[in-house]
Design a protein around this motif. Sequence first.
Motif, PDB file in Angstrom:
ATOM      1  N   MET A  77      14.158  -3.156   2.627  1.00 19.00           N
ATOM      2  CA  MET A  77      14.717  -4.407   2.105  1.00 19.00           C
ATOM      3  C   MET A  77      13.594  -5.352   1.670  1.00 19.00           C
ATOM      4  O   MET A  77      12.594  -5.467   2.375  1.00 19.00           O
ATOM      5  CB  MET A  77      15.552  -5.066   3.211  1.00 19.00           C
ATOM      6  CG  MET A  77      16.447  -6.164   2.693  1.00 19.00           C
ATOM      7  SD  MET A  77      17.376  -6.945   4.035  1.00 19.00           S
ATOM      8  CE  MET A  77      16.191  -8.125   4.652  1.00 19.00           C
ATOM      9  N   LEU A  78      13.756  -5.979   0.503  1.00 16.03           N
ATOM     10  CA  LEU A  78      12.777  -6.953   0.016  1.00 16.03           C
ATOM     11  C   LEU A  78      11.361  -6.393   0.000  1.00 16.03           C
ATOM     12  O   LEU A  78      10.389  -7.101   0.216  1.00 16.03           O
ATOM     13  CB  LEU A  78      12.789  -8.212   0.898  1.00 16.03           C
ATOM     14  CG  LEU A  78      14.081  -9.028   0.894  1.00 16.03           C
ATOM     15  CD1 LEU A  78      14.064 -10.022   2.046  1.00 16.03           C
ATOM     16  CD2 LEU A  78      14.250  -9.766  -0.428  1.00 16.03           C
ATOM     17  N   GLY A  79      11.261  -5.087  -0.235  1.00 15.73           N
ATOM     18  CA  GLY A  79       9.935  -4.476  -0.314  1.00 15.73           C
ATOM     19  C   GLY A  79       9.292  -4.270   1.042  1.00 15.73           C
ATOM     20  O   GLY A  79       8.090  -4.076   1.125  1.00 15.73           O
ATOM     21  N   LEU A  80      10.084  -4.305   2.113  1.00 13.53           N
ATOM     22  CA  LEU A  80       9.521  -4.067   3.444  1.00 13.53           C
ATOM     23  C   LEU A  80      10.015  -2.735   3.971  1.00 13.53           C
ATOM     24  O   LEU A  80      11.099  -2.276   3.604  1.00 13.53           O
ATOM     25  CB  LEU A  80       9.937  -5.163   4.420  1.00 13.53           C
ATOM     26  CG  LEU A  80       9.566  -6.593   4.056  1.00 13.53           C
ATOM     27  CD1 LEU A  80      10.012  -7.527   5.163  1.00 13.53           C
ATOM     28  CD2 LEU A  80       8.070  -6.729   3.857  1.00 13.53           C
ATOM     29  N   ASN A  81       9.235  -2.126   4.855  1.00 14.45           N
ATOM     30  CA  ASN A  81       9.717  -0.892   5.463  1.00 14.45           C
ATOM     31  C   ASN A  81      10.681  -1.233   6.601  1.00 14.45           C
ATOM     32  O   ASN A  81      10.953  -2.397   6.893  1.00 14.45           O
ATOM     33  CB  ASN A  81       8.551  -0.013   5.920  1.00 14.45           C
ATOM     34  CG  ASN A  81       7.776  -0.639   7.058  1.00 14.45           C
ATOM     35  OD1 ASN A  81       8.306  -1.454   7.802  1.00 14.45           O
ATOM     36  ND2 ASN A  81       6.525  -0.269   7.194  1.00 14.45           N
ATOM     37  N   LYS A  82      11.190  -0.207   7.229  1.00 11.43           N
ATOM     38  CA  LYS A  82      12.263  -0.400   8.203  1.00 11.43           C
ATOM     39  C   LYS A  82      11.862  -1.332   9.347  1.00 11.43           C
ATOM     40  O   LYS A  82      12.559  -2.287   9.662  1.00 11.43           O
ATOM     41  CB  LYS A  82      12.660   0.955   8.771  1.00 11.43           C
ATOM     42  CG  LYS A  82      14.110   1.309   8.526  1.00 11.43           C
ATOM     43  CD  LYS A  82      14.425   2.549   9.325  1.00 11.43           C
ATOM     44  CE  LYS A  82      15.680   3.255   8.925  1.00 11.43           C
ATOM     45  NZ  LYS A  82      15.675   4.633   9.440  1.00 11.43           N
ATOM     46  N   SER A  83      10.725  -1.044   9.983  1.00  6.76           N
ATOM     47  CA  SER A  83      10.377  -1.819  11.176  1.00  6.76           C
ATOM     48  C   SER A  83      10.038  -3.258  10.814  1.00  6.76           C
ATOM     49  O   SER A  83      10.327  -4.184  11.571  1.00  6.76           O
ATOM     50  CB  SER A  83       9.229  -1.155  11.929  1.00  6.76           C
ATOM     51  OG  SER A  83       8.057  -1.206  11.163  1.00  6.76           O
ATOM     52  N   ASP A  84       9.417  -3.455   9.641  1.00  5.33           N
ATOM     53  CA  ASP A  84       9.117  -4.828   9.221  1.00  5.33           C
ATOM     54  C   ASP A  84      10.388  -5.599   8.921  1.00  5.33           C
ATOM     55  O   ASP A  84      10.501  -6.778   9.241  1.00  5.33           O
ATOM     56  CB  ASP A  84       8.209  -4.816   7.984  1.00  5.33           C
ATOM     57  CG  ASP A  84       6.815  -4.360   8.319  1.00  5.33           C
ATOM     58  OD1 ASP A  84       6.446  -4.394   9.507  1.00  5.33           O
ATOM     59  OD2 ASP A  84       6.085  -3.964   7.398  1.00  5.33           O
ATOM     60  N   THR A  85      11.340  -4.910   8.281  1.00  8.19           N
ATOM     61  CA  THR A  85      12.614  -5.565   7.993  1.00  8.19           C
ATOM     62  C   THR A  85      13.292  -5.992   9.287  1.00  8.19           C
ATOM     63  O   THR A  85      13.803  -7.099   9.404  1.00  8.19           O
ATOM     64  CB  THR A  85      13.550  -4.599   7.230  1.00  8.19           C
ATOM     65  OG1 THR A  85      12.838  -4.073   6.128  1.00  8.19           O
ATOM     66  CG2 THR A  85      14.784  -5.309   6.753  1.00  8.19           C
ATOM     67  N   ARG A  86      13.246  -5.093  10.277  1.00  7.02           N
ATOM     68  CA  ARG A  86      13.868  -5.404  11.563  1.00  7.02           C
ATOM     69  C   ARG A  86      13.209  -6.636  12.186  1.00  7.02           C
ATOM     70  O   ARG A  86      13.872  -7.545  12.658  1.00  7.02           O
ATOM     71  CB  ARG A  86      13.731  -4.198  12.487  1.00  7.02           C
ATOM     72  CG  ARG A  86      14.798  -4.168  13.574  1.00  7.02           C
ATOM     73  CD  ARG A  86      14.617  -2.956  14.451  1.00  7.02           C
ATOM     74  NE  ARG A  86      13.272  -2.930  15.019  1.00  7.02           N
ATOM     75  CZ  ARG A  86      12.691  -1.847  15.509  1.00  7.02           C
ATOM     76  NH1 ARG A  86      13.307  -0.705  15.481  1.00  7.02           N
ATOM     77  NH2 ARG A  86      11.468  -1.907  16.012  1.00  7.02           N
ATOM     78  N   VAL A 126       0.848  -1.188   0.000  1.00 12.20           N
ATOM     79  CA  VAL A 126       0.000   0.000   0.000  1.00 12.20           C
ATOM     80  C   VAL A 126       0.885   1.239   0.000  1.00 12.20           C
ATOM     81  O   VAL A 126       0.611   2.232  -0.682  1.00 12.20           O
ATOM     82  CB  VAL A 126      -0.919  -0.001   1.234  1.00 12.20           C
ATOM     83  CG1 VAL A 126      -1.736   1.267   1.279  1.00 12.20           C
ATOM     84  CG2 VAL A 126      -1.841  -1.208   1.198  1.00 12.20           C
ATOM     85  N   ALA A 127       1.974   1.158   0.760  1.00 13.90           N
ATOM     86  CA  ALA A 127       2.862   2.317   0.878  1.00 13.90           C
ATOM     87  C   ALA A 127       3.496   2.675  -0.454  1.00 13.90           C
ATOM     88  O   ALA A 127       3.880   3.819  -0.669  1.00 13.90           O
ATOM     89  CB  ALA A 127       3.943   2.018   1.916  1.00 13.90           C
ATOM     90  N   GLY A 128       3.587   1.686  -1.363  1.00 10.60           N
ATOM     91  CA  GLY A 128       4.237   1.943  -2.637  1.00 10.60           C
ATOM     92  C   GLY A 128       3.331   2.568  -3.693  1.00 10.60           C
ATOM     93  O   GLY A 128       3.785   2.902  -4.775  1.00 10.60           O
ATOM     94  N   GLU A 129       2.045   2.712  -3.387  1.00  8.89           N
ATOM     95  CA  GLU A 129       1.102   3.232  -4.372  1.00  8.89           C
ATOM     96  C   GLU A 129       1.099   4.762  -4.332  1.00  8.89           C
ATOM     97  O   GLU A 129       0.172   5.401  -3.870  1.00  8.89           O
ATOM     98  CB  GLU A 129      -0.304   2.699  -4.093  1.00  8.89           C
ATOM     99  CG  GLU A 129      -0.407   1.189  -4.142  1.00  8.89           C
ATOM    100  CD  GLU A 129      -0.439   0.663  -5.560  1.00  8.89           C
ATOM    101  OE1 GLU A 129      -0.454   1.481  -6.496  1.00  8.89           O
ATOM    102  OE2 GLU A 129      -0.451  -0.564  -5.722  1.00  8.89           O
ATOM    103  N   LYS A 130       2.177   5.339  -4.865  1.00  8.41           N
ATOM    104  CA  LYS A 130       2.384   6.783  -4.767  1.00  8.41           C
ATOM    105  C   LYS A 130       1.211   7.571  -5.347  1.00  8.41           C
ATOM    106  O   LYS A 130       0.688   8.505  -4.715  1.00  8.41           O
ATOM    107  CB  LYS A 130       3.686   7.108  -5.508  1.00  8.41           C
ATOM    108  CG  LYS A 130       4.092   8.553  -5.534  1.00  8.41           C
ATOM    109  CD  LYS A 130       5.032   8.876  -4.388  1.00  8.41           C
ATOM    110  CE  LYS A 130       5.519  10.311  -4.442  1.00  8.41           C
ATOM    111  NZ  LYS A 130       4.434  11.301  -4.457  1.00  8.41           N
ATOM    112  N   GLU A 131       0.793   7.188  -6.541  1.00  6.79           N
ATOM    113  CA  GLU A 131      -0.231   7.960  -7.247  1.00  6.79           C
ATOM    114  C   GLU A 131      -1.526   8.015  -6.439  1.00  6.79           C
ATOM    115  O   GLU A 131      -2.124   9.079  -6.261  1.00  6.79           O
ATOM    116  CB  GLU A 131      -0.483   7.299  -8.599  1.00  6.79           C
ATOM    117  CG  GLU A 131      -1.035   8.219  -9.649  1.00  6.79           C
ATOM    118  CD  GLU A 131      -1.143   7.499 -10.980  1.00  6.79           C
ATOM    119  OE1 GLU A 131      -2.237   7.502 -11.549  1.00  6.79           O
ATOM    120  OE2 GLU A 131      -0.126   6.908 -11.419  1.00  6.79           O
ATOM    121  N   LEU A 132      -1.941   6.845  -5.941  1.00  6.34           N
ATOM    122  CA  LEU A 132      -3.186   6.802  -5.181  1.00  6.34           C
ATOM    123  C   LEU A 132      -3.061   7.557  -3.866  1.00  6.34           C
ATOM    124  O   LEU A 132      -3.997   8.199  -3.406  1.00  6.34           O
ATOM    125  CB  LEU A 132      -3.597   5.345  -4.906  1.00  6.34           C
ATOM    126  CG  LEU A 132      -3.995   4.524  -6.126  1.00  6.34           C
ATOM    127  CD1 LEU A 132      -4.572   3.184  -5.695  1.00  6.34           C
ATOM    128  CD2 LEU A 132      -4.992   5.255  -6.989  1.00  6.34           C
TER     129      LEU A 132
END
Lengths: 251, 403
Positions: free
Chosen positions: B1-10, A119-125
């Motif tokens: 990393m691997l499409g995760l944010n910082k806290s999830d990666t941790r 969800v965080a990657g959906e910049k446009e939306l």
Amino acid sequence: MGILEVKDVGKRFGGLQALGDVNLSVNERTCHAIIGPNGAGKSTLLNCFVGKLIPDTGSVMFDGQSVLGRTPYEINQLGISRVFQTPEIFGDLTVMENMMIPCFAKRDGAFRLQGIRSVAGEKELRDQAEAMLDEVNMLDKRDMHAASMSRGDKRRLEMAMCLVQNPKLLLLDEPTAGMARADTNNTIDLLKEIKETRDITIAIIEHDMHVVFSLADRITVLAQGTPLVEDTPDNIKGHPKVREAYLGEAH
Amino acid sequence: MLGLNKSDTRLLLIVVALVAAAPIILNPFPEGSGLAQFNAGYPDLMQRFVIFGIFAIGFNILFGLTGYLSFGHAAFLGAGSYAGMWMMKLLSINVIPAIIFSTLIAGVISVLIGFISLRRSGIYFSILTLAFAQMAFSLAASVLTPITGGETGLQTNLNDPRIFPEFLGGGSSIDGNIPKPSLFGIEMTASYQLPIGGWEWTFNWGYYICGVVMILAFYMAIRIFRSPFGLMLKAVKSNQQRMNYTGLNARPYMLACFVISGMYAGLAGGLMAAMDPQVGAERMQWTASGEVVLMTILGGVGTLIGPVLGAGLIKYFENIFSKINSNLLHEWFAFLPDGLEDFLVTIIYPFIGKGWHLTLGLMFMAVIIFLPGGLVEGGKRISRAIRRPKEATAADGKTNPAE
């Protein structure tokens, strides 16, 4: 030919004739108010537009297509968004998440499996959602838990969730019910702005005459399930039949 | 990393580290010491930790995100085990086809059960899933005996047909023994013992395979939690009416979620069969379904790490607490005067050994009443209490999203 064409709609609940031969035409880019005393069938009529109820007789055409027999989500996908009498929002989620859901629904349709994208990657939306939140002055509340907000804020959020989908028709079921005067005026201003800046048609059910006369281009008065009169606000104000419906037989 | 944010990666890295170091962490007491029986670092139990971790992670994807409480997940676990066993009997003793096939079979079965059960929500959904699971249990125990082995269960045999015996290293039955499940020719039971000082650490091949699978399963769960799909599942839990009027069809989202959850259970079942190649119908019994509910709630519903913690805790109790007997208690309290010793032993005795369920029940009640968010909430409260004095002057930081 209006964007919403209601023809001979009738609905019966057991022995009660809730709606009888309702004919209504809502023109594009107008604000059409439906008023009437309690039990006149306003909400029943609205529920027939969104797929919650199926009328016994008649037809409801939206933008040239029949809405009868379609589910609420299909009707929303046609371009009708609805605001409820008590705000219906995703209380467990944050304001921003609340906004993202209609954005996804608009872009991806009724169902699309996206288990891997984030969800965080959906910049446009996200930009869309933020712009809409900004428009209703709620950007500062974006990370708030939706359920913890005031009723006025919940209402604004619900409206923003509907508007971010760019609906052709916005249905409002007593949008100012239970609101303080200041909140009511804010809502009126917001709706006025929406009406002017967007390519949108609004149908509104309302008890508050102040709201109705500030917004409506045309008014239909419903009484005992049938439309009494349909006219401009100025003509409705002094109409004897309307007084009769609201105040009972002349005394 | 691997499409995760910082806290999830941790969080993921912590889980990786814990899984990798579990044989050491779970064996804190030297061999031969009085506390050595609290060591949980033996292969059999560690395998169970991670396998039930996978089961609970999958269950939490359904229950935690959508709020639909399934009481029939053991059916998928059992189906996965049977499917895995058959792969090892018919195809190859290699565990890879067994694990894949068990996941797929559980997926197919969950499509069927989900399609019908999801017509109802709330308690009716729970009852429907329970009914299906009990049906599956009865079928496995009686009608389907040719497939499931009925009440004796299913085992690998010497004369199983295994058409690709050499697949990926295979497993040998040359010496006339029943071949053991293996990968790359190494048996699941193979272990490397490392004695250091008074400690003895066991690094088991089967455990590490399960561990890698659990890390992958955990990673997938994080991705699902953070995806648009996960958001829709949360929407289902929060307000289906609004969802419907927002143009979303909840049904296929629910079904997809149910199937994913069922496949996680099947995967766990397949691993169970691969680690210990025998399966009986009792694996499908409703108590097994209830156990995963307990694990998830105990750890923290809707949190990422909670179900894994819950699974670990319950399996630890089941295997370690239940081993304490009255003789041991007498030994521990031997320093007390005789009368007091007997008194204490009498009081504690019902809570240990076979009575471990009683301890678990009390603990469960305590968590529900004092920590509705489970162990994860407990952890958060502790970390907040530690941090609070430092931030006393600063404004209270914004709340962290559930981990």
